[in-house]
Structures are given as C-alpha cells and as structure tokens.
Write a protein that holds these residues in place. Sequence first.
Motif, mmCIF file in Angstrom:
data_model
loop_
_atom_site.group_PDB
_atom_site.id
_atom_site.type_symbol
_atom_site.label_atom_id
_atom_site.label_comp_id
_atom_site.label_asym_id
_atom_site.label_seq_id
_atom_site.Cartn_x
_atom_site.Cartn_y
_atom_site.Cartn_z
ATOM 1 N N LEU A 103 0.818 -1.211 0.000
ATOM 2 C CA LEU A 103 0.000 0.000 0.000
ATOM 3 C C LEU A 103 0.853 1.262 0.000
ATOM 4 N N ILE A 152 7.761 5.101 12.685
ATOM 5 C CA ILE A 152 6.503 4.710 13.338
ATOM 6 C C ILE A 152 6.006 3.396 12.762
ATOM 7 N N GLY A 153 6.199 3.221 11.459
ATOM 8 C CA GLY A 153 5.568 2.101 10.775
ATOM 9 C C GLY A 153 6.279 0.777 10.923
ATOM 10 N N SER A 160 4.639 -3.145 9.240
ATOM 11 C CA SER A 160 3.262 -3.536 8.978
ATOM 12 C C SER A 160 2.651 -2.532 8.014
ATOM 13 N N VAL A 162 -0.386 -1.695 7.369
ATOM 14 C CA VAL A 162 -1.469 -0.873 7.891
ATOM 15 C C VAL A 162 -0.935 0.222 8.799
ATOM 16 N N VAL A 163 -0.047 -0.161 9.730
ATOM 17 C CA VAL A 163 0.491 0.840 10.652
ATOM 18 C C VAL A 163 1.236 1.909 9.878
ATOM 19 N N VAL A 165 0.703 2.928 6.753
ATOM 20 C CA VAL A 165 -0.253 3.816 6.090
ATOM 21 C C VAL A 165 -0.878 4.772 7.105
ATOM 22 N N LEU A 166 -1.252 4.219 8.266
ATOM 23 C CA LEU A 166 -1.864 5.074 9.281
ATOM 24 C C LEU A 166 -0.881 6.121 9.784
ATOM 25 N N ALA A 167 0.381 5.710 9.955
ATOM 26 C CA ALA A 167 1.400 6.667 10.374
ATOM 27 C C ALA A 167 1.502 7.784 9.345
ATOM 28 N N VAL A 169 -0.847 8.759 7.260
ATOM 29 C CA VAL A 169 -2.058 9.572 7.317
ATOM 30 C C VAL A 169 -1.972 10.548 8.481
ATOM 31 N N CYS A 170 -1.460 10.055 9.626
ATOM 32 C CA CYS A 170 -1.470 10.928 10.792
ATOM 33 C C CYS A 170 -0.412 12.016 10.669
#
Lengths: 348, 364
Positions: A103, A152-153, A160, A162-163, A165-167, A169-170
């Motif tokens: 991703l 972070i990821g 990971s 997902v983590v 991508v979320l990192a 995004v944040c």
Amino acid sequence: MTALALRRDGPGTVGVVPGPRRRVLGLVVALVALAVLLVLSVMIGSTAIAPSVVWDALVHSSAGIDQFAIRDYRLPRTIVGLAVGVALGLSGALILALTRNPLADPGILGVHAGASFAVTVAVGLLGVSDVHGYLWFAFAGALIVTLMVLAIGSTRQGSSPVVMVLAGVCVGAVLGGAREALQQTNPAAFDAMRSWNAGSTAGRSLDVVWPVLPFFAVALVLAVAVSGSLNAMALGDEMAVAQGVALARTRVLAIVAITLLAGGATAIAGPIAFVGLMVPHVARWIVGPHQRWIFAYSAVLGPVLLLTSDILGRLVIRPGEIPVGVVTAFVGAPVLIVLARRKKASGL
Amino acid sequence: MSTGVSSRSARARPAPGERVDSGRRVLTVRWWRVAVRLDLRSVVVCLVLALVIACTAVLALMTGSYLLSPGQVVSALAGGQTGLVNDIVVGWRLPRVTAALVFGAALGVSGAIFQSMLRNPLADPAVIGFSEGSYTGALVVILVANGTYLQLVGGALLGGMATAVAVYLFAFRRGVQGFRLIIIGIGVSTLLASLNTWLILKADLKQAMAAAAWGTGSLNGVSWNQVTIGGACVLVLLLLAGMSSRPMRQMELGDDAAAALGVRVTSVRLGLVVVGVALTATVTAASGPIAFISLVAPQIARRLARTAGITLAPAAVVGALLCLSADYIAQHVAPTPLPVGIITVVLGGGYLGWLLFTEARRRL
C-alpha cells in the motif's frame, strides 16, 4: 527464522515470469506509448490546434496565438508531466521495494504533505519565492516525513503495511493542519499555494523543472545502484545479509533517492497521489519480481499514467479542465481499494 | 449470577437477570418505573469534567477583545445584565460556546459509536472518510445551489451517508474487518479530498475563500440560528444513541454473542451507522469538519472511566471539553485567531501517532 516464512514474494507476482525478450519488447511498447502521449499532450488542449501549426510552433519561432500557446504553455506542461511522472513512478517503486508494503505511496505515506508543509513555511514565513529557494525545503520536508513514517511504521516483526499507512495519514494530517494554520495567518501564502495544492502540471514554467533535474539524475543513479541489493532484500533481510548486502547502506541510499524524487516532484507540481502506488504494481505485474526491470518500467509507466490523466483532465470538461492530481486520485483510489480487498495485502 | 446489586435491578425494563457483577460500584437511579444502572466511576468522571467544562466556558465567555469579569459573565447568564455586557455574553459569545459544547459532544459520541462497532481504536469518521464525504455534499450545496443552512445539513448528511455506504460495501468481503475498512476509507477519503480541493479551486474567489475557511472546521460566525437547529438535531440523535447504547455494548462481544442475547444485530448496526454519520454530518454542516475529536474523545474517556469498552456518556463529555478548549486555544492562545479544526488536527494527529506507537503495534 519465522520472519522469513512469513515474507511473501510480494503482491502482483504471477506464476509466469516473462523472459528477457518479452521484457524488452514490453519496454519498447511502453516507450512508444509514452512518445505518442507526449505528442498528444502538446496537441490537445482547450482548443484543438492543427498538427501543422504545432510543428510550425516547435520548429520555427513564428508568432501567433496558437504558436504562443504551444511554446509557452503546452510544451512546458508536457515536460513537467514527463519529469514528475518519472519521479513519482520511480519513487513509488523504491518505496514498494524498501518497505515491502503493497500500500506504499509517497502521497498516502505523507511524503507530499511533508514537502508541501516545508514549502509553505519557506513561502509564507521566510518569503522565499523561487523554486531554487524552496527546493531545499521540499527535500528536507520529504526526508523528515519519510524517516518519521518509517520509524513509526516498522515494528519489531518488520514493517506492517497498515500501521505504516496510518502513520503516514497521521503525519500528513498534522502537517496539513499546520500548513493550513500558516496559510490562514498569511494571506499571501494562501494565494501562492492555492493552485499548487491541488497537484497540477498546468501553468508551471520550465524554470521550475531545470533546477530539479540534477537531483532527479542523482536519484536515478542511486536507484540503479541499490536495485540489486533491494532485489536480494525482497527475500528477507537475513537472506540479503547472507548474500553480502549492506542493509543499512542500501536503506539510506534508497531513502535519499525517494526523498529527492518525491520532494522534487512535489516542489514542481504539488501533491499528486496514487501514481507511485499504481505504477510499480503494474510494472511488477508485467515483469515479475526483478527490481531493475520494475524500476525501468516504473520510470516509463509513471509519465504514461500522468500524461494520460492530464490529457483526460483536459478533455472531460472542456473547455475547463480537471487538475491532474484530481484525475489520478479518481483512477488511483479504486486501485487502492482493490489492493486492500486482496487477501494477500497482509491479512487486511 | 444474582448478587445483591443485580437482583435489585431486576425491575429494570429491558432484560433482567443476565448481568454479571463486574466488581465495579454501580449506582442505580430509579425514576417512575425505569431504573438506570450507572457505573459509579463514570458518573464521578462525568461530574468532574462537567465542572471543568463550566469553568472553561466561563473563561471563554470572559475572554475577547472586550474583557469581562467572571461575575459579569455569571450575572449575564442569570439574566441580571442588560446592555452591552448582555449583548456580548448572550448575543455574541454564548452561541459559540454552546456550539463548541454541543458539537464536541456529538463528535465524541459519533466516534464512540464507530470505535465500538468496528472494535478498533482507530476507527474514526474522519479517518474513514465520512466527514470528507459530508464536506463534499455540503460543498456541492454551497457552490452549486448556494443553499440555506437546512439544505446544507441535508447535503452534508447525504454526502456522509453515501460515503459510508460506499466504504462499507467496498470493504465487505465475507464480513467487514476493521483494518480493511480503514484502508479503504483512507483511499476514498483521499479521492474526496482532492475532489473537494478542485471544487474550491473552480469556485469564484469569494465563495472559495468562504468554503476553504469553513473546510478547516471553524466556529467563526456561528449564530443562534445554527446552534438551535444543529443543537436540536444533535439532541435527538444523542437520545437515539443513548437508547442503542445497551445493544451496542453487547455487540462488542461479537455478533453471535449479541444475537444470543436477543440483539437484532443487523438492524441495530444499521441504526448505529445512521446515527453516527448523522451526528458527524450535522456538525460538518454547521462548522465544517472538525477533525480528530471523534477519534480522541472515546479513547480519553475510556482511560478516565477505566471501562473495558467504549461508553457514550463520558465520550460525549470529553468531546465537549476538547472542542471547547481547542476553540479557546484557536481564538485566544494562537498568535492570530485560527479555525478550531486546525488545532484539533494538530493535537489529534499527534495523539494518533502516539496511539499507533502503543496500541496498534501491540495488536498487529
């Protein structure tokens, strides 16, 4: 170790890997497509201009409104699209190889947001106005965000998707908010950044491209240099070390290359998401898991996608036009959805 | 199964008997034939927070280009002031404070609903793209139809709902998993965000400036008109959410367990989605998207109240406090007045980063 067993070969890997001849043939086809798109991009616009006039404008320095439009508007725009497309495609391929994250995309991971925040600081607070000045800010912003998101990821078990991508995004959200704050307190910055923020190749002069090209060249060399090591790392870090790959050096060089490409592209055209996501997946789907070939294909397919989107954006609501960043979002979001729905996307 | 506490609540209306004594102190409030059991710690937390909110609200009513004393504010609220002081407090500053409280509570509850339903601390209407969808809906109303406030609410509601349905359907694959939904939400949200940027670019400058300022989430120029309409919507929705809080908690145990307890899982979930999206959309229509409160409030509330799951009332109170203080910071602490959404994005984004570092890592 167990981590090895968990590593997949990566998404998009199909059973049949084409031989060298087909890979070369495919690349030639892609290059021809790119050449056709370059011509179309110069020809198509809010008004259709006859090919003879286009030729006239390019070869002779004749006056006339159509010739003017082509020389000062459509030709620079096409070159911008070419440069930005190459940079985005290649940086996407590098991020995909480095993070093994299906991703991964410089846009989604917040790299654009970092560059664009830094550019806003330069324009709004420090009064820098030309691209020579804020280019370094774009690079710095892109580098800091890349490092933050990677930090972070990545968990102890590796990274990971997902983590990460979320990192992204944040980090992107925080920097986006800070950028908004700067723009709201500084109307001049708001005005200067308004159209840039949509992600567009329209209205960029070639002055913006030249200073970035040397950096793209450096990044290109770096990408070629690390492609072998990244190839080995696709099998897992342990395997790569066993093959004599210097992990830390490879990572650093890859991150520098990603930063130069994504930061430079953002400095030129503003944030354009999803190109870096889609292109390497398509490249991988065509050539299989060979980093060098993936890089080569990505560098060609990146501008193919960008120029196609740009031309589409000019055609859909003629005589108006949709910025290329919006078009790539419309093409790219469905791709992300398909990727996220796939089982292979690491247990999503 | 039947301790002294739970047998006393056997007269409580819906379903008697299945309660397990969790070892937590419980407060039973009886009113006519309805008995409500409240978690003592949650009640205390809510009361303390209410006190903090009251102090912050008075502070917010005092501060501005015309400084007032706490006494003036309190007497104005009690109706003992006339003229300028009354105008300032009740006419100008109170609508904004009320809006911050009501909208903050709405966002907190909306977040609580989604986090409980998806059993994921990262599930947030903003992250999943619903608020971006509401923004698109509202933008279309502003830019195309130049509509009234009610039309705006309708547009935001429609946009949010459509996005919610789309994200849910895209994520559905033999059930919906939290993380797949979040990634797909991020994709849809990115798409809508660039669409919104373009809509703003296309508009003429005056509309564009207004829409962009509104797009960051601002309580500037909130009037009593909006507060009453928005507040009424929020109140109804909060009541509905409160009614569904019991089945919601039961569904945290899993769909099968909830169904065994007599919860009609599908219809309750549909109802919760509608209420959750409607809460976000109402706020978005009035103030623009105020990000991250819906993400942060339920988590802070859960930690303060030390509950195992997500609870609605503490989330509402924390949301109200967060929104009010963020608006105060945005107006009076920042060097120039900013939209409140900018403050919540920066603070909430930082919190999300921390959350990723701790919880999400452990779970993955």
